[in-house]
Design a protein around this motif. Structure first.
Motif, short mmCIF file in Angstrom:
data_model
loop_
_atom_site.label_atom_id
_atom_site.label_comp_id
_atom_site.label_asym_id
_atom_site.label_seq_id
_atom_site.Cartn_x
_atom_site.Cartn_y
_atom_site.Cartn_z
N HIS A 189 0.83 -1.21 0.00
CA HIS A 189 0.00 0.00 0.00
C HIS A 189 0.85 1.25 0.00
O HIS A 189 1.92 1.28 0.62
N HIS A 197 0.36 -7.71 3.40
CA HIS A 197 1.80 -7.55 3.68
C HIS A 197 2.52 -8.88 3.62
O HIS A 197 3.59 -8.99 3.01
N ASP A 199 3.04 2.48 3.08
CA ASP A 199 3.75 1.41 3.81
C ASP A 199 5.25 1.72 3.89
O ASP A 199 5.87 1.58 4.95
ZN ZN Z 1 0.02 -1.67 4.24
#
Ligand code: ZN
Length: 242
Positions: free
Chosen positions: A17, A118, A20
């Motif tokens: 994302h 993740h 991140d």
């Molecule tokens: Zn993330």
């Protein structure tokens, strides 16, 4: 910035994302850029599943954060936010980027995580790095396998293999994270769900302080590597003094 087709990266951070990277290895990218290395970020989703803001807001904010982090190249693929799959077509999409940027080092998220995206990206990214070195995977680009993968482990309950000192860069890293105004500026949407802006500073600095303490510096970012290190000269092994 050079044309996207011509940019070559020394270090490429791949994340699920937008934002991140700012949270887990933004200080490291700043430090590498300060050392003269060419850094890049590949976000795999557009952020359409977020509670706050739109994917278009996030795209704009990600470019601003990239500018603050001094990265030479940043793009996002369009894998489904919240449902990234380790599928062949996704591996190949990453291979195309690896063959274009030809990074020596790739940073991936640690493989155990609360958010399923993740942990999947840890495996998906590793497999893409491997496939990228195989001639038989035809993407029209020349094969390229990164020399090293490291896993950014800030949010994992795991002892890092090493820590990078980000003390001189932590304020700039914080500014890069705060570029995501749609996410982090104080607002009503998601008010009960999100930590207020002042709390984000406190938490992220405390985390960096914790990892810095492990390595004998003020602020640090933690990484895990899977491979055993090969040492040539014991006097050059990078450890802090006992
Ligand atoms: Zn993330």
């Amino acid at each position: 910035m050079p044309a996207p087709d011509e940019f070559r990266a020394d270090v490429l951070a791949i994340a699920a994302h937008r934002d991140d990277v700012e949270q887990t290895c933004g200080g490291t990218l700043l430090r590498m850029a300060a050392r003269g290395l060419r850094t890049a970020i590949l976000d795999l989703t557009q952020g359409e599943a977020g509670t706050r803001g739109t994917a278009a807001d996030r795209a704009r904010e990600a470019q601003e954060a990239a500018r603050i982090l001094g990265v030479g190249w940043r793009q996002a693929l369009d894998f489904p936010d919240g449902a990234i799959a380790n599928a062949l077509e996704n591996r190949v999409a990453i291979v195309r980027v690896l063959r274009r940027l030809r990074p020596r080092v790739v940073v991936l998220p640690y493989w155990q995580a609360r958010h399923p995206d993740h942990s999947i990206v840890a495996t998906l990214g590793y497999e893409a790095c491997f496939l990228s070195g195989l001639k038989k995977i035809d993407t029209k680009g020349d094969p390229h396998r990164p020399f090293k993968i490291v896993y950014a482990s800030l949010y994992a309950d795991v002892r890092p293999t090493f820590v990078i000192d980000i003390t001189p860069f932590i304020e700039v890293r914080h500014r890069a994270l705060m570029a995501y105004k749609s996410q982090y500026a104080n607002q009503t949407a998601g008010g009960g769900l999100f930590v207020p802006e002042e709390g984000i500073r406190e938490r992220t600095f405390a985390e960096a302080g914790h990892y810095g303490l492990l390595a004998g510096v003020r602020y640090g970012e933690p990484f895990v590597q899977k491979e055993v290190g090969l040492v040539d000269d014991l006097t050059l092994v990078p450890v802090q003094s006992i």
